[in-house]
Design an enzyme around this catalytic site. Structure first.
Site, PDB file in Angstrom:
ATOM      1  N   GLY A  65       6.047   6.704  -6.502  1.00  0.00           N
ATOM      2  CA  GLY A  65       6.133   8.156  -8.090  1.00  0.00           C
ATOM      3  C   GLY A  65       7.772   7.600  -8.305  1.00  0.00           C
ATOM      4  O   GLY A  65       8.772   7.245  -7.468  1.00  0.00           O
ATOM      5  N   CYS A  95       7.637   5.579   0.148  1.00  0.00           N
ATOM      6  CA  CYS A  95       8.984   6.316  -0.985  1.00  0.00           C
ATOM      7  C   CYS A  95       8.551   7.069  -1.309  1.00  0.00           C
ATOM      8  O   CYS A  95       9.554   8.059  -0.828  1.00  0.00           O
ATOM      9  CB  CYS A  95       8.400   4.585  -2.149  1.00  0.00           C
ATOM     10  SG  CYS A  95       9.930   4.434  -2.815  1.00  0.00           S
ATOM     11  N   TYR A  96       8.068   7.986  -3.067  1.00  0.00           N
ATOM     12  CA  TYR A  96       8.815   8.820  -2.985  1.00  0.00           C
ATOM     13  C   TYR A  96       7.641   9.964  -1.477  1.00  0.00           C
ATOM     14  O   TYR A  96       8.134  10.526  -2.044  1.00  0.00           O
ATOM     15  CB  TYR A  96       7.957   8.964  -4.509  1.00  0.00           C
ATOM     16  CG  TYR A  96       8.023  10.747  -5.317  1.00  0.00           C
ATOM     17  CD1 TYR A  96       8.902  11.910  -5.370  1.00  0.00           C
ATOM     18  CD2 TYR A  96       6.895  11.416  -5.063  1.00  0.00           C
ATOM     19  CE1 TYR A  96       8.485  12.564  -5.468  1.00  0.00           C
ATOM     20  CE2 TYR A  96       6.648  12.494  -4.918  1.00  0.00           C
ATOM     21  CZ  TYR A  96       7.592  12.767  -5.423  1.00  0.00           C
ATOM     22  OH  TYR A  96       7.392  13.806  -5.844  1.00  0.00           O
ATOM     23  N   GLU A 100       3.537  -2.092   0.675  1.00  0.00           N
ATOM     24  CA  GLU A 100       2.429  -3.229  -0.281  1.00  0.00           C
ATOM     25  C   GLU A 100       2.587  -5.294  -0.652  1.00  0.00           C
ATOM     26  O   GLU A 100       1.721  -5.248  -1.161  1.00  0.00           O
ATOM     27  CB  GLU A 100       1.677  -1.925  -1.081  1.00  0.00           C
ATOM     28  CG  GLU A 100       2.241  -2.102  -2.173  1.00  0.00           C
ATOM     29  CD  GLU A 100       3.529  -0.462  -2.349  1.00  0.00           C
ATOM     30  OE1 GLU A 100       3.782  -0.154  -0.492  1.00  0.00           O
ATOM     31  OE2 GLU A 100       3.689  -0.216  -2.999  1.00  0.00           O
ATOM     32  N   ASP A 127     -17.804  -9.888 -14.719  1.00  0.00           N
ATOM     33  CA  ASP A 127     -18.217  -8.099 -15.108  1.00  0.00           C
ATOM     34  C   ASP A 127     -19.993  -8.433 -14.721  1.00  0.00           C
ATOM     35  O   ASP A 127     -20.480  -8.247 -14.558  1.00  0.00           O
ATOM     36  CB  ASP A 127     -17.465  -7.516 -15.520  1.00  0.00           C
ATOM     37  CG  ASP A 127     -15.851  -7.284 -15.127  1.00  0.00           C
ATOM     38  OD1 ASP A 127     -15.281  -8.075 -13.956  1.00  0.00           O
ATOM     39  OD2 ASP A 127     -15.180  -6.595 -15.223  1.00  0.00           O
ATOM     40  N   HIS A 143       8.606  -0.484   0.445  1.00  0.00           N
ATOM     41  CA  HIS A 143       6.745  -1.186  -0.392  1.00  0.00           C
ATOM     42  C   HIS A 143       6.449  -1.328   0.681  1.00  0.00           C
ATOM     43  O   HIS A 143       6.162  -2.733   0.597  1.00  0.00           O
ATOM     44  CB  HIS A 143       7.227  -1.710  -1.688  1.00  0.00           C
ATOM     45  CG  HIS A 143       7.543   0.069  -2.201  1.00  0.00           C
ATOM     46  ND1 HIS A 143       6.529   1.253  -3.062  1.00  0.00           N
ATOM     47  CD2 HIS A 143       8.954   0.689  -2.361  1.00  0.00           C
ATOM     48  CE1 HIS A 143       7.502   1.859  -3.745  1.00  0.00           C
ATOM     49  NE2 HIS A 143       8.975   1.545  -3.715  1.00  0.00           N
ATOM     50  N   LYS A 146     -11.222  -6.337  -9.322  1.00  0.00           N
ATOM     51  CA  LYS A 146     -11.634  -7.391  -9.940  1.00  0.00           C
ATOM     52  C   LYS A 146     -11.664  -8.758  -9.084  1.00  0.00           C
ATOM     53  O   LYS A 146     -12.657  -9.548  -8.760  1.00  0.00           O
ATOM     54  CB  LYS A 146     -10.081  -7.831 -11.023  1.00  0.00           C
ATOM     55  CG  LYS A 146     -10.416  -9.294 -12.289  1.00  0.00           C
ATOM     56  CD  LYS A 146     -11.699  -8.227 -12.935  1.00  0.00           C
ATOM     57  CE  LYS A 146     -12.228  -9.398 -13.723  1.00  0.00           C
ATOM     58  NZ  LYS A 146     -12.829  -8.941 -14.929  1.00  0.00           N
TER      59      LYS A 146
END
Ligand code: XMP
Length: 513
Positions: A57, A84-85, A173, A229, A171, A369
């Site tokens: 964040g 992180c944050y 990710e 979709d 991070h 998606k």
């Protein structure tokens, strides 16, 4: 089997990474949801999450109104990973200290890992990670041990195995963190004891079963656009209840060349669906006659679209359910309430007001998606639909600058089809995220044979982007551009000039209108 019997919660602290973290977790076949950092420990416990991940964040833990989680969460015995944050917030809440450093540590950073810690099992002793922070954990809380450090960061990671609390300043990710996938794997499987039962094939089977139960012998209506979709949503319902589903495909005549026919063919012939195609080009063109202003075009098309849909729906009479292709990024609540604004003005129409239905089914509400695409492939949707590039609701109407006529549509459809064909032939159709032709409304002088021409200019646009909020113009090879240009000039009547758009977004938008 209930495939959501194990789930991880990502708590959003306002960073840009919450969705990315969730996708990384799901890529390891573990179902994952995103909720606000305000979710209480009692709620988390009641919902039975197997683990919690705090996102990064933009705040400092000492800032006014810095987002903090419910402190009881650290006492539940549910594994928590702070990123992180989230790491700093964990340190701060558990009695450690966070300080502000004069220099921001940003980018690829080498970190030394204690790989006797379960969190870094099978991770190299030294490995590159992605750092992005100014504050850092200056004193780790009692009960914790340091499990990674870098030259500038004494506590790059820490762990309290007893309470199952883990934190990383970097991070895991993002792709720049070389062994981030392994670290998340360790957290999910060795710390949270997940089994990894979130798979598209089981999602498809379970969803079809759930839809069968929910819909029973009732009637469903679905608006089909040919986009991935709505196609996948409709197919799931179709597999569940067959002809109890009616799909209405409003063809406003501003789709790409042959697209309307292709959509009809797939759903009627391949899937034997109850599909009503409404060919409404004339109706749209007459409403749009003489209109040049982009927002006015959008509004007219949006409204007319709903009217046509409603008229067709009325012919069918009362239905019990309306099927919508809503996907997870459309519904995820953001941690700090800012991340949601983005797409609203782009949606054509919204929900029809005048259709008689009692409930909604949204079979893709939980999917990202890329997962919708996987589900589509599972269901046998042809690749050209599954990998269809984004296409705006108002279609070619916002790629013809100025007013719209049938002749202009024909020119644009032909030029655009050539461009798409050549991009696909060159194998670039998944690398370039969106690419299309624009009829610019400019006429210019040219020479063909011995004669002077005064004809249309086609612009080609191709962009690379992750999120369509910012984009760079695609570096399409010159030879390919040359081939497209010469084919358009030779094969499309009334075009004597082709240009390539080399503007990024911002300052330009992806579409020309
Ligand atoms: P812009 O042009 O705003 O486009 O950079 C960003 C993305 O949104 C799509 N787009 C639309 N989609 N209705 C839609 O459904 C619209 O009115 C609309 N305008 C732009 C555009 O194609 C790109 O993917």
């Amino acid at each position: 089997m209930n495939i959501k019997s194990e789930a991880i919660l990502v708590m959003d602290f306002g960073g840009q990474y919450a969705q990315l973290i969730a996708r990384r977790v799901r890529e390891q076949n573990v179902y994952c949801e995103i909720k606000s950092y305000k979710t209480t420990a009692a709620e988390i416990s009641a919902l039975g999450y197997k683990g919690v991940i705090f996102s990064g964040g933009p705040n400092s833990v000492y800032a006014d109104k810095a987002p903090k989680c419910d402190p009881q969460l650290f006492e539940l015995g549910i594994p928590v990973l702070g990123i992180c944050y989230g790491a700093q917030m964990m340190a701060n809440s558990c009695g450690g200290e966070v300080a502000s450093s004069a220099v921001k540590e940003y980018g690829n950073t080498e970190v030394a890992f204690d790989n006797t810690s379960v969190m870094f099992n099978s991770v190299s002793e030294n490995s590159v990670v992605w750092m992005s922070h100014t504050d850092y954990i200056s004193k780790f809380p009692e009960g914790f041990k340091v499990t990674a450090h870098s030259a500038d960061c004494p506590v790059a990671a820490m762990a309290n195995d007893e309470k199952k609390l883990y934190a990383m300043q970097f991070h895991p990710e993002v792709q720049h963190t070389k062994e981030g996938k392994q670290m998340l794997h360790n957290f999910l499987f060795d710390i949270c004891n997940c089994t990894g039962n979130w798979e598209m094939s089981s999602f498809v089977t379970t969803t079809i079963q759930n839809l069968k139960e929910k819909i029973g012998d009732k009637k469903v209506l679905c608006g089909l656009s040919g986009g991935v979709d709505s196609s996948v949503a409709a197919l799931l319902v179709h597999k569940a209840v067959g002809k109890q589903l009616t799909c209405i495909f409003v063809d406003h005549g501003m789709l790409r060349k042959d697209e309307g026919d292709q959509v009809e063919k797939v759903f009627k012939e391949q899937f034997d669906m109850n599909l009503i195609r409404v060919n409404a080009q004339d109706r749209f063109l007459s409403k749009l006659a003489g209109v040049s202003e982009p927002e006015k075009k959008r509004k007219i098309i949006g409204e007319e679209f709903i009217r046509v849909f409603e008229e067709e729906a009325r012919k069918i009479g009362k239905v019990d359910f309306l099927c919508q292709g809503t996907i997870y990024p459309d519904v995820v609540e953001s941690g700090v309430g800012e991340a949601e604004v983005i797409k609203s003005h782009h949606n054509v129409g919204g929900l029809p007001e005048d259709v008689d239905f009692t409930d909604i089914v949204e079979p893709l509400r939980d999917l990202f998606k890329d997962e919708v695409r996987k589900a589509g492939l599972e269901l046998g949707v042809p690749e050209f639909l599954v990998w269809r590039q984004p296409f705006p609701g108002p279609g070619l109407a916002i790629r013809i600058l100025g007013d719209i006529t049938e002749d202009k549509l024909d020119i644009l459809k032909d030029a655009d089809a050539i461009f798409r064909e050549e991009i696909a032939n060159a194998g670039l159709d998944r690398e370039i995220n969106q690419y299309f032709a624009v009829l610019t409304g400019i006429r210019s002088v040219g020479v063909m044979g011995d004669g002077r021409t005064y004809d249309n200019t086609i612009a080609l646009r191709g962009v690379t982007t992750n999120d369509f909020m910012t984009a760079d113009w695609a570096r399409i090879p010159y030879d390919l551009l040359a081939k497209v240009s010469s084919r358009i000039i030779n094969e499309v009547k009334n075009v004597n000039r082709v240009v390539y758009d080399i503007t990024s977004k911002p300052p330009a938008t992806i579409e020309w209108e």
